[in-house]
Design a protein around this motif. Structure first.
Motif, PDB file in Angstrom:
ATOM      1  N   GLU A   1      20.618 -14.649 -37.768  1.00 41.32           N
ATOM      2  CA  GLU A   1      22.056 -14.701 -37.983  1.00 41.32           C
ATOM      3  C   GLU A   1      22.708 -13.657 -37.076  1.00 41.32           C
ATOM      4  N   PHE A   2      23.808 -14.018 -36.410  1.00 40.86           N
ATOM      5  CA  PHE A   2      24.339 -13.182 -35.345  1.00 40.86           C
ATOM      6  C   PHE A   2      24.723 -11.786 -35.826  1.00 40.86           C
ATOM      7  N   HIS A   3      25.251 -11.667 -37.005  1.00 41.23           N
ATOM      8  CA  HIS A   3      25.708 -10.355 -37.471  1.00 41.23           C
ATOM      9  C   HIS A   3      24.558  -9.366 -37.620  1.00 41.23           C
ATOM     10  N   GLU A   4      23.333  -9.840 -37.796  1.00 39.94           N
ATOM     11  CA  GLU A   4      22.201  -8.928 -37.909  1.00 39.94           C
ATOM     12  C   GLU A   4      21.472  -8.747 -36.582  1.00 39.94           C
ATOM     13  N   ASN A   5      21.715  -9.613 -35.641  1.00 38.80           N
ATOM     14  CA  ASN A   5      21.064  -9.515 -34.334  1.00 38.80           C
ATOM     15  C   ASN A   5      22.057  -9.894 -33.233  1.00 38.80           C
ATOM     16  N   PRO A   6      23.040  -9.016 -32.959  1.00 37.35           N
ATOM     17  CA  PRO A   6      24.122  -9.342 -32.010  1.00 37.35           C
ATOM     18  C   PRO A   6      23.677  -9.223 -30.556  1.00 37.35           C
ATOM     19  N   THR A   7      22.744 -10.062 -30.166  1.00 32.91           N
ATOM     20  CA  THR A   7      22.112  -9.977 -28.850  1.00 32.91           C
ATOM     21  C   THR A   7      23.123  -9.990 -27.719  1.00 32.91           C
ATOM     22  N   SER A   8      24.136 -10.831 -27.813  1.00 27.39           N
ATOM     23  CA  SER A   8      25.114 -10.968 -26.727  1.00 27.39           C
ATOM     24  C   SER A   8      25.876  -9.678 -26.471  1.00 27.39           C
TER      25      SER A   8
END
Length: 573
Positions: free
Chosen positions: A490-497
């Motif tokens: 989920e993006f909020h836990e892994n904000p790769t960008s």
């Protein structure tokens, strides 16, 4: 005359001898009789005792259980937990290679600005759902939705009717003026819906599907917005897809990590709690224990409390009518059951944190109360919370508002040297991502799939056998920069960008285990959507890997143990 005298003496001698023999024989006979009587009496007593014992003698099955109990006690005596935590890592308080990364969420050169994009008479309002962190995700996604729709965003309305029963509005939690000012180049934000055409236009209510994509918004919401001029998106939580291009993901990061600031009063009290923790110790752990009755009821797990526990948690579980019947064994096998406070403490000791470690515990009412907390307190007696660090008078402005109290915990957990989460809920996800963005500060997430069976079997092994297994299973769950593939989770836990790698320094291979690069495809989850305030285990059903543009962290290898397939499952959409 002499002869008779001699005869009398001789007869007298014989008489005395006869008497002595008689006395001797009588004594012998008496002793034999008494001895026989004693033997007979003892025999009778023994027979009676044997008869009584035979009535109460345990069966062979009971004897086996007694033997097993004695063996278990012997094993328990071997499971001796040391007071000191040997340092199994180079540094327990910092992530390896964290200095090589930095947050990077500035808008790209081709990202359209507010003045050129925002259309007149298009207004988007949202009503968030849940507690503080679930509302936060809704606010973040509302900004992106307004950008997709070329609309002006009205300051979001917060949920006042959920389980959390908090009537705080946006401006009582967040700095509204800062929010508007910071986002001025991305979208236009206003405090209330204006009068349009000499009259107030009531917004038209729309409910968008969960995980709605940009095209979904353009197809479902935009035509209504153009016609009605104002739309209100209700129950706005997880209503935006995790699959967005980098420009929109970076906008999410600008909202989450920069635009959303707590009010001065909340931030000031949170900073005071952090300062008081720093006075006590140079480093400290913050633990989001999340062992409240509602969490356990929602998880469908069982902790050995018998009919009383099943009844109490089952009654709470009725609040969520769409939950399936629970299968506690399955939930535990899948790693969805929170660890008990004792298990969290044992995990941390095995990772190297000693009895002198200071711990801040963010939690509400613990199921089982002080009896449940006692083992954790014994392992980490330097045990702190809002209530121990601040006076009742200091907490009074916040105490009646669950979101404001949660905000104080959020600040302390964010500022801690090591953050430990006991679930994969919203606060855990939001803080895990934030800590990655701001320097990859260690964030420990229990590997429930591996640890739960280990804890259930811990009394059949020594500490020297137990601790290395904990460290092995936690590889990939320690908040290191190289734990997850770009785009996974989920993006909020892994904000790769929004995270870029600095150039010039080699990557070090340190930590709890070997680094292994593994190519995996994401497995879509079979979980059905569950809507619940603050506890949301929803996962997107993703069919393909997100394609990231310009991501700069691909060169660092994934830090995985050979048996850590569940890392990707744990974070997969």
């Amino acid at each position: 005359m002499h002869i008779p005298t001699f005869k009398r003496k001789k007869n007298h001698t014989y008489t005395n001898k006869s008497r002595l023999v008689g006395v001797f024989l009588t004594g012998v006979l008496r002793r034999r009789l008494i001895h026989r009587l004693l033997i007979s009496a003892i025999s009778v007593c023994v027979l009676l005792l044997f008869s009584m014992l035979s009535l109460f003698a345990p069966s062979s099955a009971m004897e086996n259980n007694l033997v097993r109990s004695r063996m278990l006690l012997n094993h328990q005596s071997e499971f001796y937990v040391p007071a000191s935590g040997d340092s199994y890592r180079h540094d327990l308080w910092n992530s390896t290679n964290s200095q090589l990364f930095a947050g990077c969420s500035n808008a790209g050169a081709n990202f359209a600005k507010t003045n050129s994009k925002t259309q007149p008479d298009r207004y988007v309002l949202i009503v968030t759902s849940g507690g503080l962190n679930q509302q936060r995700t809704g606010i973040i996604d509302a900004v992106v939705a307004a950008y997709i729709l070329n609309a002006t965003l009205v300051v979001p309305e917060l949920d006042h009717a959920s389980f959390w029963k908090d009537n705080s509005n946006f401006s009582e939690l967040f700095d509204t003026d800062w929010f508007i000012k910071f986002l001025r180049n991305d979208i236009r934000v206003i405090k209330q819906l204006p009068i349009m055409g000499e009259k107030f236009v009531a917004p038209y209510t729309v409910r968008v599907p969960r995980k709605c994509t940009p095209k979904c918004y353009e197809d479902r919401v935009l035509p209504v917005l153009v016609k009605k001029r104002a739309v209100r998106l209700t129950k706005f939580d997880y209503r935006l897809s995790n699959m967005l291009d980098d420009d929109l993901q970076k906008l999410r990061c600008r909202v989450n990590y920069h635009a959303l600031k707590f009010t001065d009063s909340i931030q000031g009290m949170g900073n005071l709690l952090v300062e008081r923790m720093r006075i006590k110790s140079k480093h400290f752990i913050a633990l989001h224990l999340r062992f409240e009755p509602d969490m356990l009821a929602f998880s469908g797990c069982y902790y050995g409390g018998g009919d009383k526990e099943r009844s109490e948690l089952g009654e709470i579980r009725k609040r969520w009518k769409n939950l399936h019947a629970s299968n506690p064994d399955k939930e535990r096998r899948h790693g969805r059951c929170p660890l008990t406070p004792e298990e969290v403490g044992l995990m941390l000791r095995a990772l190297g944190f000693g009895i002198d470690t200071h711990m801040y515990v963010a939690s509400g009412e613990i199921y089982g109360g002080e009896d449940t907390l006692a083992p954790l307190r014994a392992l980490f007696p330097n045990f702190h919370s809002k209530d121990t660090l601040a006076t009742k008078e200091e907490l009074a402005p916040f105490d009646s508002f669950s979101s404001r109290m949660a905000a104080l915990d959020y600040i302390v957990c964010d500022e801690s040297d090591v953050f430990v989460t006991n679930n994969n809920g919203n606060m855990a996800k939001i803080l895990a991502g934030r800590r990655r963005y701001f320097g990859h500060k260690p964030t420990i997430r229990p590997n429930g799939k591996k640890l739960n069976p280990l804890f259930m079997n811990k009394h059949n092994m020594t500490w020297e056998e137990f601790a290395p297994r904990v460290r092995k299973f936690q590889v990939g769950f320690m908040g290191e920069p190289n734990e997850l593939k770009p785009g996974s989770g989920e993006f909020h836990e892994n904000p790769t960008s929004c995270i870029c790698q600095k150039s010039g320094s080699p990557i070090k291979a340190e930590g709890f285990g070997p680094i292994k690069v593994e190519n995996r495809t994401e497995n879509p989850s079979s979980e059905e959507d569950r809507e619940w305030s603050e506890l949301d285990y929803d996962l997107d059903n993703i069919k393909k890997q997100v394609q990231l543009k310009g991501t700069k962290i691909d060169s660092i290898p994934l830090q995985m143990g050979t048996d850590q397939v569940e890392v990707q499952e744990f974070f997969s959409d």
